[in-house]
Motif scaffolding. Structure first.
Motif, mmCIF file in Angstrom:
data_model
loop_
_atom_site.group_PDB
_atom_site.id
_atom_site.type_symbol
_atom_site.label_atom_id
_atom_site.label_comp_id
_atom_site.label_asym_id
_atom_site.label_seq_id
_atom_site.Cartn_x
_atom_site.Cartn_y
_atom_site.Cartn_z
ATOM 1 N N TYR A 150 0.906 -1.416 0.137
ATOM 2 C CA TYR A 150 0.058 -0.069 -0.104
ATOM 3 C C TYR A 150 0.850 1.339 -0.134
ATOM 4 C CZ TYR A 150 -4.568 -2.549 0.550
ATOM 5 O OH TYR A 150 -5.886 -3.181 0.613
ATOM 6 N N LEU A 151 0.464 2.313 -0.967
ATOM 7 C CA LEU A 151 1.076 3.494 -0.976
ATOM 8 C C LEU A 151 0.233 4.588 -0.474
ATOM 9 C CD1 LEU A 151 2.775 3.508 -4.539
ATOM 10 C CD2 LEU A 151 3.956 2.899 -2.297
ATOM 11 N N ALA A 152 -1.040 4.425 -0.716
ATOM 12 C CA ALA A 152 -2.037 5.481 -0.332
ATOM 13 C C ALA A 152 -3.366 4.774 -0.262
ATOM 14 C CB ALA A 152 -2.255 6.581 -1.192
ATOM 15 N N ALA A 153 -4.296 5.193 0.599
ATOM 16 C CA ALA A 153 -5.494 4.833 0.515
ATOM 17 C C ALA A 153 -6.774 5.546 1.189
ATOM 18 C CB ALA A 153 -5.584 3.349 1.187
ATOM 19 N N ALA A 154 -7.987 5.489 0.782
ATOM 20 C CA ALA A 154 -9.079 6.265 1.315
ATOM 21 C C ALA A 154 -10.398 5.664 1.269
ATOM 22 C CB ALA A 154 -9.026 7.520 0.625
ATOM 23 N N PRO A 155 -11.411 5.760 2.046
ATOM 24 C CA PRO A 155 -11.373 6.571 3.179
ATOM 25 C C PRO A 155 -10.224 6.063 4.366
ATOM 26 C CG PRO A 155 -13.250 5.411 3.180
ATOM 27 C CD PRO A 155 -12.439 4.729 1.903
ATOM 28 N N SER A 156 -10.190 4.724 4.396
ATOM 29 C CA SER A 156 -9.585 4.021 5.731
ATOM 30 C C SER A 156 -8.052 3.978 5.231
ATOM 31 C CB SER A 156 -10.005 2.811 5.889
ATOM 32 O OG SER A 156 -11.350 2.708 6.392
ATOM 33 N N VAL A 157 -7.209 3.840 6.217
ATOM 34 C CA VAL A 157 -5.964 3.932 5.941
ATOM 35 C C VAL A 157 -5.260 2.275 5.952
ATOM 36 C CG1 VAL A 157 -3.435 4.243 6.853
ATOM 37 C CG2 VAL A 157 -5.411 6.059 7.134
ATOM 38 N N PHE A 158 -4.640 1.842 4.798
ATOM 39 C CA PHE A 158 -4.346 0.363 5.005
ATOM 40 C C PHE A 158 -2.818 0.488 4.986
ATOM 41 C CE2 PHE A 158 -8.841 0.007 3.428
ATOM 42 C CZ PHE A 158 -9.019 -1.317 3.822
ATOM 43 N N SER A 159 -2.211 -0.751 5.282
ATOM 44 C CA SER A 159 -0.694 -0.689 5.380
ATOM 45 C C SER A 159 -0.322 -2.085 5.021
ATOM 46 C CB SER A 159 -0.034 -0.093 6.496
ATOM 47 O OG SER A 159 -0.581 -0.816 7.668
ATOM 48 N N GLY A 160 1.022 -2.190 4.546
ATOM 49 C CA GLY A 160 1.296 -3.653 4.623
ATOM 50 C C GLY A 160 1.172 -4.198 3.079
#
Length: 263
Positions: A140-150
């Protein structure tokens, strides 16, 4: 003269053997004919009854199949419409100079800010519910509306990066939510830099189906049950079926007086 006494001849009738058999044989024949007629009538009634039941059963089956087939067509049309509406906005990402410049330079702060702005614009009119940007390896580089990672587990992201074409499907997002997702590659100066994902909640398709058809609908996956409708008990009872289906097939089932189309 000798007196002759009158004689009285007694005639005794001894019928011939063949004559004695005439009456009993006639009675036997009539009896057999009567029994045969009754048997034929019973057989005819039973046959007609079975034929009538089979005909009605076949008619019911044809009606149910036709009804479920029409529902399958409606579902496919709704899915295609949702995909088409998301597809129409692809250029807003692939030609967004701010997003592409941020990807080239690795400016994640600018990228995330721009993705939030784009998501707010598209979600306001219902085009998407989620917008994700991931690198070609699925991070993940960017996400909306929720923040995702990994790293994502969505297969369509890797497929879009590998094949360089648009991927569409019903997927479970990394937070467990069932989504209708559209993934497409992002290029900067001819090089693959990222994959963008537009998503809508699968519940929106379920709600559209109910609105247009009036039937209850729920979605099942090969691992068990995904409940998106009120018929939870029916869904659990049918949960074992989808794993046996092949892509593009429809299984018709009847449970508790209801007909189901499983695909």
């Amino acid at each position: 003269m000798e007196e002759r006494r009158p004689t009285h001849r007694i005639n005794t009738f001894n019928p011939r053997p063949e004559d004695r058999e005439v009456r009993p044989v006639a009675m036997l024949i009539r009896t057999r004919i009567t029994i045969a007629s009754l048997a034929a009538t019973v057989v005819a009634v039973v046959t007609l009854g079975i034929a009538g039941y089979s005909s009605q059963h076949a008619a019911d089956a044809r009606f149910a199949e036709a009804s479920l087939s029409s529902k399958q067509v409606l579902l496919e049309q709704l899915v295609a419409r949702h995909a088409s509406e998301m597809r129409a906005q692809i250029k807003a990402i692939t030609r967004d100079t701010v997003t592409l410049k941020a990807l080239r330079s690795g400016d994640l702060a600018t990228l995330r800010e721009q993705i939030v702005t784009t998501h707010n614009l598209f979600s306001a009119d219902g085009t998407i519910d989620r917008l994700h940007i991931l690198d070609p390896d699925g991070r993940y580089l960017a996400a909306a509306p929720s923040v995702f990672s990994g790293v994502t587990e969505k297969a369509i992201v890797i497929d879009a990066a590998k094949d360089g074409v648009i991927q569409f499907g019903l997927v479970r997002d990394d937070d467990g939510e069932l989504q209708v997702s559209l993934a497409f590659p992002l290029y900067a100066r001819g090089r693959l830099k990222a994959v963008a994902v537009f998503s809508r909640s699968a519940q929106r398709i379920v709600d559209d189906f109910r609105k247009n058809d009036g039937s209850d609908v729920f979605l099942l996956d090969s691992r068990g049950v995904e409940i998106n409708a009120a018929a939870e008990n029916d869904a659990k009872a049918l949960a074992k079926t989808p794993g046996d289906l092949h892509a593009g097939t429809v299984e018709l089932a009847r449970l508790n007086g209801k007909h189901f189309a499983i695909s």
